[in-house]
Design a protein around this motif. Structure first.
Motif, PDB file in Angstrom:
ATOM      1  N   THR A  52       0.859  -1.185   0.000  1.00 45.45           N
ATOM      2  CA  THR A  52       0.000   0.000   0.000  1.00 45.45           C
ATOM      3  C   THR A  52       0.895   1.234   0.000  1.00 45.45           C
ATOM      4  OG1 THR A  52      -0.124   0.104   2.430  1.00 45.45           O
ATOM      5  CG2 THR A  52      -1.866  -1.143   1.281  1.00 45.45           C
ATOM      6  N   ILE A  53       0.474   2.260  -0.713  1.00 50.18           N
ATOM      7  CA  ILE A  53       1.168   3.547  -0.737  1.00 50.18           C
ATOM      8  C   ILE A  53       0.114   4.638  -0.665  1.00 50.18           C
ATOM      9  CG2 ILE A  53       2.651   5.122  -2.031  1.00 50.18           C
ATOM     10  CD1 ILE A  53       3.878   2.736  -3.447  1.00 50.18           C
ATOM     11  N   MET A 313       8.319   5.277  -6.553  1.00 48.55           N
ATOM     12  CA  MET A 313       6.857   5.184  -6.562  1.00 48.55           C
ATOM     13  C   MET A 313       6.275   5.603  -5.216  1.00 48.55           C
ATOM     14  SD  MET A 313       5.615   1.894  -8.749  1.00 48.55           S
ATOM     15  CE  MET A 313       6.151   0.748  -7.483  1.00 48.55           C
ATOM     16  N   SER A 314       6.917   5.174  -4.133  1.00 52.69           N
ATOM     17  CA  SER A 314       6.429   5.517  -2.797  1.00 52.69           C
ATOM     18  C   SER A 314       6.427   7.021  -2.565  1.00 52.69           C
ATOM     19  CB  SER A 314       7.293   4.825  -1.729  1.00 52.69           C
ATOM     20  OG  SER A 314       7.157   3.429  -1.809  1.00 52.69           O
ATOM     21  N   SER A 315       7.377   7.692  -3.198  1.00 55.93           N
ATOM     22  CA  SER A 315       7.447   9.153  -3.096  1.00 55.93           C
ATOM     23  C   SER A 315       6.422   9.838  -3.991  1.00 55.93           C
ATOM     24  CB  SER A 315       8.860   9.621  -3.465  1.00 55.93           C
ATOM     25  OG  SER A 315       8.934  11.031  -3.552  1.00 55.93           O
ATOM     26  N   GLU A 344      15.581  14.360  -3.029  1.00 56.10           N
ATOM     27  CA  GLU A 344      16.270  13.783  -1.876  1.00 56.10           C
ATOM     28  C   GLU A 344      15.666  12.458  -1.412  1.00 56.10           C
ATOM     29  OE1 GLU A 344      19.253  14.993  -0.274  1.00 56.10           O
ATOM     30  OE2 GLU A 344      19.206  15.949  -2.247  1.00 56.10           O
ATOM     31  N   VAL A 345      15.370  11.586  -2.357  1.00 52.40           N
ATOM     32  CA  VAL A 345      14.925  10.232  -2.017  1.00 52.40           C
ATOM     33  C   VAL A 345      16.153   9.335  -1.925  1.00 52.40           C
ATOM     34  CG1 VAL A 345      13.653   8.197  -2.821  1.00 52.40           C
ATOM     35  CG2 VAL A 345      12.625  10.467  -3.027  1.00 52.40           C
ATOM     36  N   ALA A 346      16.460   8.870  -0.725  1.00 52.10           N
ATOM     37  CA  ALA A 346      17.639   8.040  -0.495  1.00 52.10           C
ATOM     38  C   ALA A 346      17.307   6.585  -0.792  1.00 52.10           C
ATOM     39  CB  ALA A 346      18.109   8.189   0.949  1.00 52.10           C
ATOM     40  N   VAL A 351      21.172   8.919  -3.923  1.00 48.18           N
ATOM     41  CA  VAL A 351      20.116   9.867  -3.550  1.00 48.18           C
ATOM     42  C   VAL A 351      19.562  10.475  -4.830  1.00 48.18           C
ATOM     43  CG1 VAL A 351      19.542  11.917  -2.218  1.00 48.18           C
ATOM     44  CG2 VAL A 351      21.299  10.339  -1.373  1.00 48.18           C
ATOM     45  N   PHE A 352      18.245  10.360  -5.036  1.00 42.00           N
ATOM     46  CA  PHE A 352      17.606  10.771  -6.275  1.00 42.00           C
ATOM     47  C   PHE A 352      17.046  12.193  -6.183  1.00 42.00           C
ATOM     48  CE2 PHE A 352      17.543   6.177  -6.351  1.00 42.00           C
ATOM     49  CZ  PHE A 352      17.792   5.856  -7.671  1.00 42.00           C
TER      50      PHE A 352
END
Length: 381
Positions: A52-53, A313-315, A344-346, A351-352
């Motif tokens: 789930t997200i 995807m979660s972000s 800043e998705v680690a 880190v994206f």
């Protein structure tokens, strides 16, 4: 007024159902065929992704393209037309991912590739605006290799790579990196992923007497040139790309790949990284999750690319849900926009930070140099 009441009730029910629509994620990866050693850990990782997200249930529809470009395209069409997916993950190889772009763009469905070549997202255009990827670009890793070669006295190098988009992309990018470091390329050879012999190419490389050899292959087929060169008595430095960073390559290569240098995502040696490394924590999180499911020492960098797609995807999904409901063109467009605004998705590899012109978003934090020692990966500070 009574006439409109049933219609209003139906409309409200339909709206309520739409609000609870699942997010459908279509996956095509190479779980069999020449790229299976890459695709299997990617497939395994899908089972570890969030169910789930943003309060929405996530359904993963996973298909095997058997390392075949045509199958990858057909899978993509099927996932979009029949499963009505909101996003496509895959494929494992560069040729397959490149072939999928037209289908994803035509359907205006965002696609996150787990293949390496920069050609998948560059140059940016109307089609590639729908495409993102998680593996490091060739030029980033090429520079890491060239810098290491220069620091270790390499003046001449021979190149041998796959006779497809992966090999060609590496040939072009490594040529730029070698030129920057004043390293001369004295041989440039190709072979197919399915070849069982590269004796002719190895003899040409031996004749050029290079200080080092770079093999631009991926998975277990990348071991063939190195084993052949060792059999012929080559004693110079050996380099591979980040396309070999899994246990199967070590198993197939055996003693012939001892001492090999390669650039890799930090996840490959996460436990060896200094505490100050900004990716250590997020890389270890993936290692812990994967090894808990599949056993100690089972993790590979390729599964990490799939894991990072899940993090993206979660972000992005919660942001897209604020604008539209899953299963609609509006949601797919909103999801594309949200992916492009990732900040800043680690992840397991780095880190994206995405932009409209950069659909990878990684920087130098996404690479380390590694050496194969005693059949294991050794971090090179």
């Amino acid at each position: 007024m009574k006439f409109f009441k049933p219609l209003l009730t139906v409309a409200l029910c339909a709206s309520a159902l739409a609000a609870w629509a699942d997010v459908n994620v279509g996956v095509t990866i190479s779980a069999t065929g020449p790229a299976a050693s890459l695709g299997i850990p990617e497939k395994n990782t899908i089972s570890l992704m969030p169910k789930t997200i943003g309060g929405q249930k996530i359904n993963y529809i996973v298909l095997d393209d058997a390392s075949d470009t045509t199958a990858a395209v057909n899978n993509t069409r099927k996932l979009i037309a029949e499963s009505k997916v909101d996003v496509i993950l895959g494929s494992t190889t560069t040729p397959a991912s490149l072939a999928m772009i037209d289908v994803a763009a035509e359907a205006q469905t965002p696609m996150i590739s787990v293949a390496a070549s920069a050609r998948i997202i560059e140059p940016m255009d109307a089609k590639k605006k729908w495409v993102f990827k998680t593996p490091q670009n060739d030029i980033m890793m090429s520079l890491a290799i060239a810098e290491h070669m220069a620091a270790n006295g390499v003046k001449t190098v021979a190149f041998i790579g796959f006779s497809d988009a992966y090999g060609e992309g590496w040939s072009q990018e490594f040529a730029k990196a070698a030129d920057l470091k004043k390293i001369k390329i004295v041989a440039n050879e190709r072979y197919a992923r399915t070849d069982t012999s590269v004796t002719g190419q190895a003899l040409k490389i031996m004749a050029a007497k290079p200080d080092a050899v770079l093999v631009a292959g991926s998975g277990t087929p990348a071991a063939l040139p190195q084993k052949t060169l060792k059999e012929r008595g080559y004693t110079g430095k050996m380099y591979q790309t980040h396309g070999v960073a899994n246990a199967d390559f070590l198993r197939v290569g055996g003693k012939d790949v001892e001492g090999t240098f390669l650039p890799a995502g930090p996840v490959l040696v996460a436990d060896q990284l200094p505490a100050s490394n900004p990716v250590k924590k997020s890389a270890l999180a993936y290692v812990s999750a994967y090894e808990a499911a599949y056993g100690k020492g089972s993790v590979s960098t390729f599964g990490g690319h799939a894991w990072d797609a899940g993090l993206l995807m979660s972000s992005a999904v919660p942001v897209a849900l604020k604008k539209a409901q899953p299963g609609t063109p509006e949601f797919r467009a909103a999801l594309r926009d949200a992916l492009e605004q990732t900040k800043e998705v680690a992840g397991a590899h780095g880190v994206f930070n995405m932009t409209a012109q950069d659909h990878l978003g990684l920087d130098q934090r996404a690479r380390v140099m590694v050496r194969i020692e005693n059949g294991a990966w050794k971090y090179q500070p």
